[in-house]
Design a protein around this motif. Sequence first.
Motif, mmCIF file in Angstrom:
data_model
loop_
_atom_site.group_PDB
_atom_site.id
_atom_site.type_symbol
_atom_site.label_atom_id
_atom_site.label_comp_id
_atom_site.label_asym_id
_atom_site.label_seq_id
_atom_site.Cartn_x
_atom_site.Cartn_y
_atom_site.Cartn_z
ATOM 1 N N VAL A 9 -10.550 -4.486 7.484
ATOM 2 C CA VAL A 9 -10.869 -5.913 7.387
ATOM 3 C C VAL A 9 -10.035 -6.475 6.246
ATOM 4 N N PHE A 18 -2.908 -9.598 -4.811
ATOM 5 C CA PHE A 18 -2.277 -9.820 -3.505
ATOM 6 C C PHE A 18 -2.946 -10.978 -2.767
ATOM 7 N N VAL A 54 -6.144 -5.294 -6.190
ATOM 8 C CA VAL A 54 -6.010 -5.955 -4.884
ATOM 9 C C VAL A 54 -5.959 -7.481 -4.993
ATOM 10 N N VAL A 65 -9.970 -3.209 -7.043
ATOM 11 C CA VAL A 65 -9.051 -2.599 -8.002
ATOM 12 C C VAL A 65 -7.618 -2.747 -7.484
ATOM 13 N N GLY A 104 -9.698 -2.957 -0.684
ATOM 14 C CA GLY A 104 -8.290 -2.739 -1.033
ATOM 15 C C GLY A 104 -8.140 -1.312 -1.514
ATOM 16 N N SER A 105 -8.728 -0.395 -0.731
ATOM 17 C CA SER A 105 -8.885 1.000 -1.184
ATOM 18 C C SER A 105 -7.576 1.768 -1.139
ATOM 19 N N GLY A 106 -6.650 1.363 -0.282
ATOM 20 C CA GLY A 106 -5.333 1.990 -0.270
ATOM 21 C C GLY A 106 -5.274 3.283 0.521
ATOM 22 N N ALA A 146 -9.523 -8.525 2.968
ATOM 23 C CA ALA A 146 -10.396 -8.887 1.838
ATOM 24 C C ALA A 146 -10.685 -10.381 1.813
ATOM 25 N N ARG A 147 -9.806 -11.166 2.432
ATOM 26 C CA ARG A 147 -10.024 -12.622 2.440
ATOM 27 C C ARG A 147 -11.118 -13.035 3.411
ATOM 28 N N ASN A 181 -3.603 2.358 -13.668
ATOM 29 C CA ASN A 181 -4.599 1.674 -12.830
ATOM 30 C C ASN A 181 -5.521 2.674 -12.144
ATOM 31 N N ARG A 182 -4.929 3.743 -11.640
ATOM 32 C CA ARG A 182 -5.721 4.753 -10.926
ATOM 33 C C ARG A 182 -6.736 5.412 -11.872
ATOM 34 N N LEU A 189 -9.700 3.215 -12.161
ATOM 35 C CA LEU A 189 -10.597 3.349 -11.002
ATOM 36 C C LEU A 189 -11.578 4.507 -11.245
ATOM 37 N N THR A 246 2.318 -8.969 1.571
ATOM 38 C CA THR A 246 1.343 -9.363 0.546
ATOM 39 C C THR A 246 2.054 -9.772 -0.737
ATOM 40 N N ALA A 262 0.845 -1.203 0.000
ATOM 41 C CA ALA A 262 0.000 0.000 0.000
ATOM 42 C C ALA A 262 0.876 1.247 0.000
ATOM 43 N N ASP A 320 -9.624 -1.720 3.837
ATOM 44 C CA ASP A 320 -8.229 -2.090 3.620
ATOM 45 C C ASP A 320 -7.748 -2.773 4.900
ATOM 46 N N GLU A 339 -4.392 -2.572 5.736
ATOM 47 C CA GLU A 339 -3.063 -2.040 6.032
ATOM 48 C C GLU A 339 -3.208 -0.853 6.992
HETATM 49 C C1 LIG Z 1 -2.143 -1.234 -5.219
HETATM 50 S S1 LIG Z 1 -3.122 -0.688 -3.884
HETATM 51 C C2 LIG Z 1 -4.634 -0.275 -4.733
HETATM 52 C C3 LIG Z 1 -5.389 0.881 -4.109
HETATM 53 C C4 LIG Z 1 -6.649 1.288 -4.890
HETATM 54 N N1 LIG Z 1 -7.589 0.187 -4.969
HETATM 55 C C5 LIG Z 1 -6.304 1.746 -6.274
HETATM 56 O O1 LIG Z 1 -6.405 0.919 -7.195
HETATM 57 O O2 LIG Z 1 -5.893 2.889 -6.450
HETATM 58 C C6 LIG Z 1 -3.548 -2.242 -3.137
HETATM 59 C C7 LIG Z 1 -4.239 -2.114 -1.808
HETATM 60 O O3 LIG Z 1 -4.787 -3.381 -1.452
HETATM 61 C C8 LIG Z 1 -4.578 -3.560 -0.074
HETATM 62 N N2 LIG Z 1 -4.618 -4.991 0.218
HETATM 63 C C9 LIG Z 1 -3.758 -5.954 -0.189
HETATM 64 N N3 LIG Z 1 -4.135 -7.143 0.291
HETATM 65 C C10 LIG Z 1 -5.270 -6.927 1.007
HETATM 66 C C11 LIG Z 1 -6.132 -7.773 1.749
HETATM 67 N N4 LIG Z 1 -5.909 -9.093 1.861
HETATM 68 N N5 LIG Z 1 -7.185 -7.209 2.373
HETATM 69 C C12 LIG Z 1 -7.428 -5.879 2.274
HETATM 70 N N6 LIG Z 1 -6.650 -5.027 1.595
HETATM 71 C C13 LIG Z 1 -5.576 -5.555 0.954
HETATM 72 C C14 LIG Z 1 -3.230 -2.943 0.191
HETATM 73 O O4 LIG Z 1 -3.083 -2.641 1.566
HETATM 74 C C15 LIG Z 1 -3.292 -1.716 -0.684
HETATM 75 O O5 LIG Z 1 -3.810 -0.625 0.012
#
Ligand SMILES: C[S@@+](CC[C@H](N)C(=O)[O-])C[C@H]1O[C@@H](n2cnc3c(N)ncnc32)[C@H](O)[C@@H]1O
Length: 270
Positions: free
Chosen positions: A129, A163, A160, A158, A79-81, A131-132, A56-57, A60, A214, A19, A105, A107
């Motif tokens: 929380v 990971f 995520v 998006v 996985g909002s970041g 994502a799994r 990627n952004r 979104l 991740t 992240a 997210d 993280e």
């Molecule tokens: C590359 S960033 C993407 C952020 C945003 N979605 C975007 O596309 O701009 C990936 C995000 O997914 C989160 N992430 C990775 N594995 C995750 C999980 N198992 N549960 C929740 N969040 C997760 C990371 O912490 C990170 O903030």
Amino acid sequence: MSTPAWISGDIPLDRPNAARMYDYFLGGHHNFEIDRTAANQASSMWPDMPLVMRVNRAFLRRAVDYISAQGIDQFLDIGSGIPTVGNVHETARRSNPAARVVYVDHEPVAVAHSTAILRDVPGTAIVQVDARQPEQILAHSEVSRLIDPDRPVGVLLVAVLHFVPDDDEARRIVATLRDALPSGSYLAISHGSFEGLPRATHDRVAGLYERTPTPFRGRARAEIERLFDGFDMVEPGVVNIPLWHPEGPDDLMLDRPAECAGFCGMGRKP
Ligand SMILES: C[S@@+](CC[C@H](N)C(=O)[O-])C[C@H]1O[C@@H](n2cnc3c(N)ncnc32)[C@H](O)[C@@H]1O
């Protein structure tokens, strides 16, 4: 390394974090030396990497615009970041100021910074929380407070699911969300791939993410298509990220889309 004052609680800073590396690639400031070092190593292996993050952004933003144009005003961004320019509520509220967004997210830095930014923004929330654990996301009190389960939702996964290395687990996450969503809901996915990159480059970059909590798992386009099982695909289906409803010069890499090494798509729950 000590934890900065803007974070309450201890953040593990012994390993780089995906992240915070993403934040650094996008020009943000919520990252640490260990993240910057790893991100710079990744860029030296694959110089397009910061550009790909912006690609990627941009997806979104286009995905939220598309979903909003279908009349949907409630979003779950998993996985909002770390919040940066073009957050989902900002994009959605350009067309509908009443749009509601729950960010998810796991993280701590992403959650701490989101909490600070969203504190005074009614109709939004951040929940920490994994994502799994999609059942936990769906049962969360903030989700119940902001999302009407009887009306269509825009779900964003998006950048995520790459990971989530285990294929069955990635598919289960999507299936659990799909089964809980009302008909007419939309799902947007973007996902890194090894297709479009020399395999050796992919493996070296993936090797770097092995040092983060991740690990990265690129998937083939066909595998990403399978994540949409049970959805009707929005045209043009799963494509290289720049090619999904491009709008103009801000949608980067249109001249060499395969080299973004990522695919995206959108489905509608029938
Ligand atoms: C590359 S960033 C993407 C952020 C945003 N979605 C975007 O596309 O701009 C990936 C995000 O997914 C989160 N992430 C990775 N594995 C995750 C999980 N198992 N549960 C929740 N969040 C997760 C990371 O912490 C990170 O903030």
